[in-house]
Design an enzyme around this catalytic site. Structure first.
Site, PDB file in Angstrom:
ATOM      1  N   ASP A  11      31.087  58.048  47.419  1.00  0.00           N
ATOM      2  CA  ASP A  11      30.481  58.761  46.308  1.00  0.00           C
ATOM      3  C   ASP A  11      31.531  59.800  45.855  1.00  0.00           C
ATOM      4  O   ASP A  11      32.456  60.118  46.619  1.00  0.00           O
ATOM      5  CB  ASP A  11      29.203  59.445  46.814  1.00  0.00           C
ATOM      6  CG  ASP A  11      28.579  60.347  45.778  1.00  0.00           C
ATOM      7  OD1 ASP A  11      28.408  59.912  44.632  1.00  0.00           O
ATOM      8  OD2 ASP A  11      28.267  61.511  46.123  1.00  0.00           O
ATOM      9  N   LEU A  12      31.410  60.298  44.640  1.00  0.00           N
ATOM     10  CA  LEU A  12      32.415  61.259  44.151  1.00  0.00           C
ATOM     11  C   LEU A  12      31.947  62.708  44.314  1.00  0.00           C
ATOM     12  O   LEU A  12      32.535  63.479  45.070  1.00  0.00           O
ATOM     13  CB  LEU A  12      32.706  60.970  42.667  1.00  0.00           C
ATOM     14  CG  LEU A  12      33.688  61.905  41.974  1.00  0.00           C
ATOM     15  CD1 LEU A  12      35.082  61.794  42.577  1.00  0.00           C
ATOM     16  CD2 LEU A  12      33.757  61.580  40.470  1.00  0.00           C
ATOM     17  N   ASP A  13      30.870  63.052  43.589  1.00  0.00           N
ATOM     18  CA  ASP A  13      30.385  64.431  43.562  1.00  0.00           C
ATOM     19  C   ASP A  13      29.838  64.831  44.931  1.00  0.00           C
ATOM     20  O   ASP A  13      28.900  64.213  45.417  1.00  0.00           O
ATOM     21  CB  ASP A  13      29.279  64.568  42.504  1.00  0.00           C
ATOM     22  CG  ASP A  13      29.781  64.221  41.109  1.00  0.00           C
ATOM     23  OD1 ASP A  13      30.617  64.961  40.590  1.00  0.00           O
ATOM     24  OD2 ASP A  13      29.347  63.193  40.550  1.00  0.00           O
ATOM     25  N   THR A  19      31.854  68.908  42.211  1.00  0.00           N
ATOM     26  CA  THR A  19      31.612  69.071  40.775  1.00  0.00           C
ATOM     27  C   THR A  19      30.239  69.688  40.503  1.00  0.00           C
ATOM     28  O   THR A  19      29.943  70.018  39.355  1.00  0.00           O
ATOM     29  CB  THR A  19      31.684  67.719  40.050  1.00  0.00           C
ATOM     30  OG1 THR A  19      30.976  66.790  40.842  1.00  0.00           O
ATOM     31  CG2 THR A  19      33.110  67.275  39.834  1.00  0.00           C
ATOM     32  N   LYS A  47      21.367  66.886  42.357  1.00  0.00           N
ATOM     33  CA  LYS A  47      22.482  66.232  43.045  1.00  0.00           C
ATOM     34  C   LYS A  47      22.218  64.736  43.231  1.00  0.00           C
ATOM     35  O   LYS A  47      21.173  64.357  43.754  1.00  0.00           O
ATOM     36  CB  LYS A  47      22.760  66.898  44.394  1.00  0.00           C
ATOM     37  CG  LYS A  47      23.435  68.247  44.212  1.00  0.00           C
ATOM     38  CD  LYS A  47      23.896  68.841  45.517  1.00  0.00           C
ATOM     39  CE  LYS A  47      24.545  70.191  45.240  1.00  0.00           C
ATOM     40  NZ  LYS A  47      24.849  70.929  46.466  1.00  0.00           N
ATOM     41  N   SER A 116      30.111  55.796  42.142  1.00  0.00           N
ATOM     42  CA  SER A 116      29.514  57.035  41.635  1.00  0.00           C
ATOM     43  C   SER A 116      28.648  56.773  40.410  1.00  0.00           C
ATOM     44  O   SER A 116      28.966  55.920  39.584  1.00  0.00           O
ATOM     45  CB  SER A 116      30.650  57.999  41.245  1.00  0.00           C
ATOM     46  OG  SER A 116      30.153  59.058  40.458  1.00  0.00           O
ATOM     47  N   ALA A 117      27.580  57.578  40.279  1.00  0.00           N
ATOM     48  CA  ALA A 117      26.714  57.468  39.099  1.00  0.00           C
ATOM     49  C   ALA A 117      27.353  58.117  37.877  1.00  0.00           C
ATOM     50  O   ALA A 117      26.895  57.920  36.747  1.00  0.00           O
ATOM     51  CB  ALA A 117      25.395  58.178  39.387  1.00  0.00           C
ATOM     52  N   LYS A 147      21.047  55.242  41.849  1.00  0.00           N
ATOM     53  CA  LYS A 147      20.716  55.315  43.273  1.00  0.00           C
ATOM     54  C   LYS A 147      19.305  55.916  43.374  1.00  0.00           C
ATOM     55  O   LYS A 147      18.989  56.798  42.580  1.00  0.00           O
ATOM     56  CB  LYS A 147      21.713  56.220  44.020  1.00  0.00           C
ATOM     57  CG  LYS A 147      23.165  55.746  43.930  1.00  0.00           C
ATOM     58  CD  LYS A 147      24.128  56.825  44.418  1.00  0.00           C
ATOM     59  CE  LYS A 147      25.572  56.445  44.145  1.00  0.00           C
ATOM     60  NZ  LYS A 147      26.554  57.506  44.502  1.00  0.00           N
ATOM     61  N   GLU A 171      28.386  59.374  51.606  1.00  0.00           N
ATOM     62  CA  GLU A 171      27.456  59.944  50.616  1.00  0.00           C
ATOM     63  C   GLU A 171      26.960  61.327  50.995  1.00  0.00           C
ATOM     64  O   GLU A 171      26.748  61.596  52.173  1.00  0.00           O
ATOM     65  CB  GLU A 171      26.212  59.052  50.547  1.00  0.00           C
ATOM     66  CG  GLU A 171      26.099  58.160  49.361  1.00  0.00           C
ATOM     67  CD  GLU A 171      25.884  58.873  48.033  1.00  0.00           C
ATOM     68  OE1 GLU A 171      25.581  60.074  48.010  1.00  0.00           O
ATOM     69  OE2 GLU A 171      26.022  58.201  47.011  1.00  0.00           O
ATOM     70  N   ASP A 172      26.713  62.176  49.991  1.00  0.00           N
ATOM     71  CA  ASP A 172      26.129  63.491  50.275  1.00  0.00           C
ATOM     72  C   ASP A 172      24.688  63.597  49.800  1.00  0.00           C
ATOM     73  O   ASP A 172      24.050  64.629  50.014  1.00  0.00           O
ATOM     74  CB  ASP A 172      26.950  64.609  49.617  1.00  0.00           C
ATOM     75  CG  ASP A 172      26.771  64.630  48.112  1.00  0.00           C
ATOM     76  OD1 ASP A 172      26.763  63.538  47.506  1.00  0.00           O
ATOM     77  OD2 ASP A 172      26.626  65.721  47.534  1.00  0.00           O
TER      78      ASP A 172
HETATM   79  C1  G6P Z   1      26.449  62.269  40.127  1.00  0.00           C
HETATM   80  C2  G6P Z   1      26.062  63.743  40.298  1.00  0.00           C
HETATM   81  C3  G6P Z   1      24.887  64.083  39.415  1.00  0.00           C
HETATM   82  C4  G6P Z   1      25.169  63.672  37.961  1.00  0.00           C
HETATM   83  C5  G6P Z   1      25.480  62.166  37.887  1.00  0.00           C
HETATM   84  C6  G6P Z   1      25.828  61.709  36.476  1.00  0.00           C
HETATM   85  O1  G6P Z   1      25.508  61.474  40.754  1.00  0.00           O
HETATM   86  O2  G6P Z   1      25.742  64.034  41.657  1.00  0.00           O
HETATM   87  O3  G6P Z   1      24.630  65.472  39.505  1.00  0.00           O
HETATM   88  O4  G6P Z   1      24.060  63.963  37.134  1.00  0.00           O
HETATM   89  O5  G6P Z   1      26.588  61.901  38.746  1.00  0.00           O
HETATM   90  O6  G6P Z   1      27.024  62.321  36.086  1.00  0.00           O
HETATM   91  P1  G6P Z   1      27.604  62.345  34.602  1.00  0.00           P
HETATM   92  O7  G6P Z   1      28.996  62.911  34.794  1.00  0.00           O
HETATM   93  O8  G6P Z   1      27.652  60.920  34.121  1.00  0.00           O
HETATM   94  O9  G6P Z   1      26.713  63.191  33.791  1.00  0.00           O
HETATM   95 MG    MG Z   2      27.119  63.008  45.487  1.00  0.00          MG
END
Ligand code: G6P
Ligand code: MG
Length: 214
Positions: A11-13, A19, A47, A116-117, A147, A171-172
């Site tokens: 996962d990224l964030d 972020t 999150k 990542s989403a 997810k 993942e967090d």
């Molecule tokens: C991740 C973050 C979320 C964020 C989502 C979409 O899952 O944890 O907080 O809303 O990405 O990110 P975006 O950059 O597409 O708005």
């Molecule tokens: Mg995350």
């Protein structure tokens, strides 16, 4: 369960970079413009949640009901601010151990992917200078189901050409751990041992894996 790890999906964030603070600034700015406050505790609820769902939660907190056209305008405005913030990110914002762990896996022949989403994932990787550490990048532009749906991780496994049972997810977010399990993958939780209790292993950060053989 003991598994062979042939691919690691991150996962990224909250895993590679924090972020959440930039998402928070942008959502708070929007809430304030709409006339209500938005706290860091409220931000915890966003999150791992998609942009559209995040806006719905924010509007719930403010007690507002808006039509779809207004909602998409607001989501776009928040994203413009967010992009402005992340455009100034620098490599020192990579979370401790993340780049080193990715390099370590790659040197051992383990494939790496981002799952990542976020639709902004490519911009973030580019700003941090770590795009080349991933064999495959699957982000919110490539998938439609958020997810805990396993789509993002299954797509990464497919692009890597590795069976899901040989992939481990890092993942967090609780929803991300659930997504990994729905995908039939191992799950390493990063952060809160209470919310992530369904993980196979929980660690405080990727730095914890630099010295051990995992
Ligand atoms: C991740 C973050 C979320 C964020 C989502 C979409 O899952 O944890 O907080 O809303 O990405 O990110 P975006 O950059 O597409 O708005
Ligand atoms: Mg995350």
């Amino acid at each position: 369960m003991i598994r062979e790890m042939r691919a690691a999906i991150f996962d990224l964030d909250g895993v590679i970079v924090d972020t959440a603070k930039y998402h928070y600034l942008a959502w708070k700015r929007l809430a304030n413009e709409l006339g209500f406050d938005f706290t860091e505790t409220d931000n915890e609820r966003l999150k791992g949640v998609s942009r559209v769902r995040s806006l719905e939660i924010l509007l719930e907190i403010g007690g507002l009901t808006l039509d779809d056209a207004t909602k998409s305008q607001l989501a776009a405005r928040k994203n413009d601010w967010y992009v402005e913030y992340i455009s100034n990110m620098v490599a020192s914002e990579i979370l401790p151990g993340a780049a080193e762990y990715l390099q370590k896996l790659r040197s051992r022949g383990i494939k790496t992917a981002l799952g990542s989403a976020s639709k902004n994932a490519p911009l973030i990787l580019e700003r941090l200078g770590i795009s080349s550490l991933f064999d495959v990048v699957v982000d919110g532009n490539k998938v439609s189901k958020a997810k805990p749906d396993p789509e993002v991780f299954l797509r990464a496994a497919e692009e890597l050409n590795i069976p899901p049972a040989e992939c481990i997810v890092f993942e967090d977010a609780e929803a991300g751990i659930e997504a990994a399990q729905h995908a039939g993958m191992g799950a390493v939780g990063i952060g809160n041992p209470v919310t992530l209790r369904e993980s196979d292993i929980i660690i405080p950060g990727l730095y914890a894996l630099i010295v051990v053989s995992i």
